[in-house]
Motif scaffolding. Structure first.
Motif, PDB file in Angstrom:
ATOM      1  N   LYS A 140      29.029  44.286  -3.468  1.00 12.12           N
ATOM      2  CA  LYS A 140      29.241  45.125  -4.318  1.00 12.12           C
ATOM      3  C   LYS A 140      28.055  46.082  -3.154  1.00 12.12           C
ATOM      4  CE  LYS A 140      27.759  45.316  -8.842  1.00 12.12           C
ATOM      5  NZ  LYS A 140      27.447  44.157 -10.149  1.00 12.12           N
ATOM      6  N   GLY A 141      28.451  47.110  -3.689  1.00 12.18           N
ATOM      7  CA  GLY A 141      27.759  48.286  -3.291  1.00 12.18           C
ATOM      8  C   GLY A 141      27.744  48.694  -1.647  1.00 12.18           C
ATOM      9  N   GLY A 142      28.748  48.254  -1.455  1.00 17.85           N
ATOM     10  CA  GLY A 142      29.371  48.406   0.117  1.00 17.85           C
ATOM     11  C   GLY A 142      29.919  49.356   0.610  1.00 17.85           C
ATOM     12  N   HIS A 143      30.249  49.414   1.602  1.00 14.46           N
ATOM     13  CA  HIS A 143      31.778  50.102   2.250  1.00 14.46           C
ATOM     14  C   HIS A 143      32.813  50.190   1.129  1.00 14.46           C
ATOM     15  CE1 HIS A 143      33.083  53.670   4.252  1.00 14.46           C
ATOM     16  NE2 HIS A 143      34.336  53.059   5.036  1.00 14.46           N
ATOM     17  N   PRO A 144      32.911  51.268   0.752  1.00 14.84           N
ATOM     18  CA  PRO A 144      34.392  51.184   0.069  1.00 14.84           C
ATOM     19  C   PRO A 144      35.441  50.672   0.666  1.00 14.84           C
ATOM     20  CG  PRO A 144      33.601  53.214  -0.267  1.00 14.84           C
ATOM     21  CD  PRO A 144      32.492  52.054   0.591  1.00 14.84           C
TER      22      PRO A 144
END
Length: 278
Positions: A140-144
């Motif tokens: 979550k909140g990382g590289h998409p």
């Protein structure tokens, strides 16, 4: 220290020298993908991939990039660099220096990765990763992760909007490199014109040494005729097997014809020497 002890206490699975590490795309994913990791060992010494700090990773999925690998393994130790290749290599990956006419092949399908840690003991700790705790590729909140329809939309937007100035600049640079390469080949051909190489071959080119006297069409024809005559004069006789057979047949036919002519001549000589009293 507690994290290190937990990893050492957990069971890890090895297969032919590789540690099997499961991974999931997201936390809620049910499907598992398996990575195979080991320490990087190569005969050639690489400054960019030191043996004591580089982790070799196999079976990296196509949708996983350098940032995803960093997020999955950064809990072990600080990562200095991640290299992705199409196949195992001791060198560096090719860089895409051009946007429109790149000569670097695109890596498709499954690939390999090299993770360079800052600490020397990070590789040994990575090899003890537990089998029952999959790595999460997208947190979550990382590289998409772009896939499906969103990936196609992004690719369409990138391909449909072309910077004409950058495109023209890259075309001009490519044509300049091409013209320079052709000019070097012409200069090399001029230098080798009429000069035998190590094997004794002479390079015959259409470029003359005298720039003040360009070759005309008549001059080219005369040179071609002269070259054809020179090759014909130097042609090797009876070099091929069919030439040897033909020459033997022709020689035997000439002998037979000469034998018949000699027989007729002898017969005429005998007839002329007969005694004729009346």
């Amino acid at each position: 220290m507690s994290r290190k002890k937990d990893m050492e206490a957990s069971d890890c699975v090895t297969f032919e020298g590789f540690t099997v590490v499961p991974m999931k795309v997201t936390e809620n994913s049910d499907c598992l993908h398996y990575l195979y990791i080991k320490d990087h060992s190569a005969r050639e010494i690489s400054v960019h991939k030191p043996k004591d700090r580089t982790l070799f990773v196999l079976n990296v999925p196509p949708y996983c990039d350098e940032q995803h690998i960093t997020e999955m393994f950064e809990h072990i130790d600080k990562i200095q660099r991640v290299y992705i290749h199409n196949s195992p290599s001791t060198g560096l990956p090719h860089e895409h220096t051009k946007n429109f006419f790149s000569s670097v092949p695109v890596i498709e399908g499954y690939k390999v990765a090299y993770i360079v840690f800052k600490a020397k003991d990070a590789v040994s700790r990575a090899k003890k990763l537990p089998y029952n705790k999959p790595l999460i590729m997208h947190k979550k909140g990382g590289h998409p992760i772009t896939s499906g329809l969103s990936k196609w939309i992004n690719e369409y937007k990138e391909d449909s909007t072309v910077d004409t100035n950058k495109l023209q600049s890259e075309i001009d640079e490519y044509m300049k490199e091409y013209d320079d390469r052709i000019q070097q080949e012409i200069e090399k051909a001029k230098a080798m014109d009429g000069v035998a190489d190590e094997d004794g071959w002479v390079t015959v080119t259409r470029y003359g040494k005298n720039k003040a006297a360009p070759r005309t069409e008549a001059h080219e024809k005369a040179l071609t005729k002269k070259e054809r005559k020179r090759r014909k004069d130097k042609e090797l006789m009876n070099f091929y097997s069919f030439q040897i057979k033909e020459s033997k047949k022709e020689h035997i036919a000439n002998l037979r014809r000469k034998f018949e002519e000699d027989k007729q001549r002898i017969a005429l000589m005998k007839a002329s020497r007969k005694f004729r009293p009346y």
